[in-house]
Design an enzyme around this catalytic site. Structure first.
Site, PDB file in Angstrom:
ATOM      1  N   GLY A  10       0.768  -1.191   0.045  1.00 31.35           N
ATOM      2  CA  GLY A  10      -0.124  -0.058   0.161  1.00 31.35           C
ATOM      3  C   GLY A  10       0.929   1.165   0.091  1.00 31.35           C
ATOM      4  N   GLN A  14      -1.716   7.352   1.049  1.00 30.58           N
ATOM      5  CA  GLN A  14      -1.441   8.654   1.686  1.00 30.58           C
ATOM      6  C   GLN A  14      -0.311   8.571   2.736  1.00 30.58           C
ATOM      7  OE1 GLN A  14      -4.384  10.208   4.476  1.00 30.58           O
ATOM      8  NE2 GLN A  14      -3.230  12.110   4.764  1.00 30.58           N
ATOM      9  N   ARG A  38      -1.973  -0.161  -7.183  1.00 25.85           N
ATOM     10  CA  ARG A  38      -1.869   0.867  -8.110  1.00 25.85           C
ATOM     11  C   ARG A  38      -0.619   1.231  -8.633  1.00 25.85           C
ATOM     12  NH1 ARG A  38      -3.378   6.577  -5.187  1.00 25.85           N
ATOM     13  NH2 ARG A  38      -3.949   5.801  -3.198  1.00 25.85           N
ATOM     14  N   ASP A  54      -0.979  -7.559  -5.062  1.00 26.59           N
ATOM     15  CA  ASP A  54      -1.960  -7.423  -4.469  1.00 26.59           C
ATOM     16  C   ASP A  54      -2.120  -8.212  -3.282  1.00 26.59           C
ATOM     17  OD1 ASP A  54      -4.841  -7.719  -3.928  1.00 26.59           O
ATOM     18  OD2 ASP A  54      -5.702  -8.629  -5.678  1.00 26.59           O
ATOM     19  N   TYR A 144     -15.630  -0.377   8.626  1.00 27.88           N
ATOM     20  CA  TYR A 144     -14.101  -0.048   8.763  1.00 27.88           C
ATOM     21  C   TYR A 144     -13.491  -0.235  10.450  1.00 27.88           C
ATOM     22  CZ  TYR A 144      -9.801   3.095   8.782  1.00 27.88           C
ATOM     23  OH  TYR A 144      -8.723   3.541   9.041  1.00 27.88           O
TER      24      TYR A 144
HETATM   25  P1  NAD Z   1      -4.699   4.863   1.290  1.00 27.49           P
HETATM   26  O1  NAD Z   1      -6.120   4.558   0.720  1.00 27.49           O
HETATM   27  O2  NAD Z   1      -4.120   6.303   0.885  1.00 27.49           O
HETATM   28  O3  NAD Z   1      -3.760   4.029   0.670  1.00 27.49           O
HETATM   29  C1  NAD Z   1      -3.873   2.628   0.708  1.00 27.49           C
HETATM   30  C2  NAD Z   1      -3.271   1.931  -0.488  1.00 27.49           C
HETATM   31  O4  NAD Z   1      -3.471   0.647  -0.537  1.00 27.49           O
HETATM   32  C3  NAD Z   1      -3.539   2.599  -1.714  1.00 27.49           C
HETATM   33  O5  NAD Z   1      -2.471   3.022  -2.478  1.00 27.49           O
HETATM   34  C4  NAD Z   1      -4.094   1.307  -2.493  1.00 27.49           C
HETATM   35  O6  NAD Z   1      -3.993   1.113  -3.790  1.00 27.49           O
HETATM   36  C5  NAD Z   1      -3.399   0.322  -1.845  1.00 27.49           C
HETATM   37  N1  NAD Z   1      -4.426  -1.024  -2.032  1.00 27.49           N
HETATM   38  C6  NAD Z   1      -5.497  -1.249  -1.767  1.00 27.49           C
HETATM   39  N2  NAD Z   1      -5.832  -2.543  -2.016  1.00 27.49           N
HETATM   40  C7  NAD Z   1      -4.840  -3.046  -2.275  1.00 27.49           C
HETATM   41  C8  NAD Z   1      -4.513  -4.381  -2.253  1.00 27.49           C
HETATM   42  N3  NAD Z   1      -5.402  -5.459  -2.522  1.00 27.49           N
HETATM   43  N4  NAD Z   1      -3.129  -5.037  -2.553  1.00 27.49           N
HETATM   44  C9  NAD Z   1      -2.326  -3.880  -2.507  1.00 27.49           C
HETATM   45  N5  NAD Z   1      -2.299  -2.365  -2.302  1.00 27.49           N
HETATM   46  C10 NAD Z   1      -3.619  -2.240  -2.251  1.00 27.49           C
HETATM   47  O7  NAD Z   1      -4.821   4.688   2.782  1.00 27.49           O
HETATM   48  P2  NAD Z   1      -3.840   5.544   3.902  1.00 27.49           P
HETATM   49  O8  NAD Z   1      -4.464   6.558   4.348  1.00 27.49           O
HETATM   50  O9  NAD Z   1      -2.487   5.390   3.658  1.00 27.49           O
HETATM   51  O10 NAD Z   1      -3.934   4.432   5.020  1.00 27.49           O
HETATM   52  C11 NAD Z   1      -2.932   3.482   5.431  1.00 27.49           C
HETATM   53  C12 NAD Z   1      -3.587   2.737   6.473  1.00 27.49           C
HETATM   54  O11 NAD Z   1      -3.611   3.478   7.892  1.00 27.49           O
HETATM   55  C13 NAD Z   1      -4.959   1.842   6.429  1.00 27.49           C
HETATM   56  O12 NAD Z   1      -4.866   0.575   7.271  1.00 27.49           O
HETATM   57  C14 NAD Z   1      -5.734   2.502   7.245  1.00 27.49           C
HETATM   58  O13 NAD Z   1      -6.781   2.207   7.832  1.00 27.49           O
HETATM   59  C15 NAD Z   1      -4.947   3.286   8.355  1.00 27.49           C
HETATM   60  N6  NAD Z   1      -5.374   4.527   8.715  1.00 27.49           N
HETATM   61  C16 NAD Z   1      -5.201   5.860   8.046  1.00 27.49           C
HETATM   62  C17 NAD Z   1      -5.660   6.985   8.642  1.00 27.49           C
HETATM   63  C18 NAD Z   1      -5.450   8.160   7.899  1.00 27.49           C
HETATM   64  O14 NAD Z   1      -6.133   9.468   8.198  1.00 27.49           O
HETATM   65  N7  NAD Z   1      -5.038   8.165   6.573  1.00 27.49           N
HETATM   66  C19 NAD Z   1      -6.133   6.793   9.945  1.00 27.49           C
HETATM   67  C20 NAD Z   1      -5.972   5.856  10.761  1.00 27.49           C
HETATM   68  C21 NAD Z   1      -5.761   4.689   9.990  1.00 27.49           C
HETATM   69  N1  SER Z   2      -8.519   8.939   8.605  1.00 27.02           N
HETATM   70  C1  SER Z   2      -9.607   7.673   8.890  1.00 27.02           C
HETATM   71  C2  SER Z   2     -10.870   7.679   8.379  1.00 27.02           C
HETATM   72  O1  SER Z   2     -11.270   8.749   8.482  1.00 27.02           O
HETATM   73  C3  SER Z   2      -9.672   7.294  10.330  1.00 27.02           C
HETATM   74  O2  SER Z   2      -8.996   5.888  10.423  1.00 27.02           O
HETATM   75  O3  SER Z   2     -11.430   6.844   7.794  1.00 27.02           O
END
Ligand code: NAD
Ligand code: SER
Length: 315
Positions: A10, A14, A38, A54, A144
Site C-alpha cells: 500500500g 497517503q 495501483r 495485490d 471499517y
Molecule cells: P490509502 O487509501 O491512501 O492507501 C492505501 C493503499 O493501499 C492505496 O495506495 C491502495 O492502492 C492500496 N491497496 C488497496 N488495495 C490493495 C491491495 N489489494 N493490494 C495492495 N495494495 C492495495 O490509505 P492510507 O490513508 O495511506 O492508510 C493506510 C493505513 O492506515 C490503512 O490501514 C488505514 O486504515 C490506516 N489509517 C489511516 C488513517 C488516515 O487518516 N489516513 C487514519 C487511521 C488509520
Molecule cells: N482517517 C481515517 C478515516 O477517516 C480514520 O481511520 O477513515
C-alpha cells in the site's frame, strides 16, 4: 545483526508514500521495497524498488517475501471509513483477509516484525468522547471500525499464539500535503487547505462543531518508526496503541487558516460522514504509548496549518 529487508504494502497511498521514503532513509533505498496494486506514486519513482502486488493474492505475496528475502512487512492496504460504508463487503474482505495473509506469512517465514495500523474508528458512540482511554467500551458502528477492531485482536492472537512481533497504532485522522487521502471521514481537514488556496472557500461535509482527533503526517511517521524500533519488552499493548496529536473542529481549522488567508470562507453541508464522525471520540488519551515507548507529538494546529500552507503553496 540480521540485515532488515522491508516490504511496504500500500506504498502508493497517503501514508505509504511518506513512510516508504522515511524507511528508505533509515534502512537504505534498496532495502525497502514499495508495493501497491495501483501504479507507483510519482514521489517514490527513482527512490528504490517497486513491485506491483495485490495483498489478497497470498501466493504471490508469499513468493515476493521469499524471493526478496523480506524480514519485515508494513501493511497499509485498506479501505477507509467513508469508502467502506459504500461497499462494506469489499472493505471487510480487504481489511481482514489482507491482514490474515500477512500474519500467516510472517509466522511461516519467521519475519522479525510486522506493522499494521488500526484507527480511532475502533471506538463507537458508547466510548468516552473526551480523552478516550486505551482500554474502554469499544462498539464501532462502521464496517471499517469493526474490521480494525477484529484486526487488533488477530494481531494480539498471532503475537500470543505464534510469537509474531506485530505492532500497531490507532492513528487519528492524518493530515498531509504529499499524497492524497484515500476516502476517510477526516479527509475534510486536507481538502480544506487545497480549497482555501485554490478557491478561497470550502464547503465542509461535517458540521462546524465536529471535534475529531487529528495528527500531522510527520508525527504519524515518527510514531510509527519509534514504535517499530522500540525494544520488544517495552511493548505492553499487542492489540493497538492509542496515539494523539491534536483535536479540532472544522470551525477551528477554518479560523486558523483565516489567520493566513483572511478572505477564506467556509460553509457546512453535512452528509453521511457526519454520522461516522459523531460516533468517534473527540480526543484520545495516549498515556500508555507515552509511558511504554516514550511517544510525544510535535505539531499542534497552528504549527501544522502554517506548514501545510507553506508546502502546498510551494507545490
Ligand atoms: P490509502 O487509501 O491512501 O492507501 C492505501 C493503499 O493501499 C492505496 O495506495 C491502495 O492502492 C492500496 N491497496 C488497496 N488495495 C490493495 C491491495 N489489494 N493490494 C495492495 N495494495 C492495495 O490509505 P492510507 O490513508 O495511506 O492508510 C493506510 C493505513 O492506515 C490503512 O490501514 C488505514 O486504515 C490506516 N489509517 C489511516 C488513517 C488516515 O487518516 N489516513 C487514519 C487511521 C488509520
Ligand atoms: N482517517 C481515517 C478515516 O477517516 C480514520 O481511520 O477513515
Amino acid at each position: 545483526m540480521q540485515k532488515e529487508k522491508i516490504l511496504v504494502i500500500g506504498a502508493s497511498g497517503q501514508i505509504g508514500v511518506e513512510l516508504t521514503l522515511a524507511l528508505r532513509k533509515i534502512y537504505g533505498n534498496a532495502n525497502v521495497i514499495a508495493s501497491d496494486m495501483r501504479e507507483e506514486n510519482d514521489l517514490l519513482k527513482g527512490s528504490g524498488p517497486y513491485v506491483s502486488l495485490d495483498v489478497m493474492n497470498k501466493e504471490m505475496l508469499h513468493v515476493q517475501v521469499i524471493r526478496q528475502n523480506i524480514t519485515q512487512i508494513y501493511l497499509l492496504a485498506a479501505i477507509l471509513s467513508a469508502t467502506g460504508e459504500k461497499n462494506p463487503g469489499l472493505a471487510w474482505n480487504l481489511n481482514m483477509q489482507g491482514l490474515l495473509n500477512v500474519l500467516d506469512i510472517a509466522r511461516e517465514e519467521k519475519l522479525t516484525k510486522v506493522y499494521w495500523p488500526s484507527s480511532i474508528a475502533v471506538f463507537g458512540p458508547t466510548s468516552p468522547k473526551e480523552n478516550c482511554p486505551q482500554q474502554t467500551i469499544i462498539e464501532p458502528i462502521t464496517v471499517y471500525g469493526i474490521s480494525k477492531y477484529a484486526g487488533e485482536f488477530w494481531c494480539n492472537y498471532f503475537h500470543n499464539r505464534f510469537g509474531v512481533d506485530v505492532r500497531s497504532l490507532r492513528y487519528p485522522g492524518l493530515i498531509s500535503y504529499k499524497s492524497a487521502p484515500g476516502g476517510g471521514t477526516t479527509d475534510y481537514a486536507i481538502e480544506i487547505f487545497h480549497e482555501a488556496l485554490e478557491e478561497k472557500k470550502y464547503e465542509c461535509f461535517l458540521n462546524e462543531g465536529t471535534y475529531l482527533p487529528m495528527m500531522y503526517m510527520p508525527d504519524a511517521i515518527k510514531a510509527t518508526i519509534e514504535l517499530m524500533e522500540a525494544p520488544a519488552e517495552k511493548i505492553s499493548v499487542r492489540t493497538s496503541y492509542n496515539i494523539s496529536g491534536m483535536s479540532f473542529s472544522p470551525k477551528e481549522i477554518a479560523a486558523e487558516i483565516q489567520k493566513h488567508i483572511p478572505d477564506f470562507t467556509i460553509t457546512y453541508k453535512p452528509d453521511y460522514r457526519q454520522n461516522i464522525a459523531n460516533s468517534w471520540p473527540q480526543s484520545i488519551d495516549d498515556s500508555t504509548a507515552r509511558s511504554d515507548w516514550g511517544w510525544s507529538h510535535e505539531y499542534d494546529l497552528p504549527r501544522m496549518t502554517e506548514d501545510m500552507l507553506k508546502n502546498l503553496q510551494q507545490q
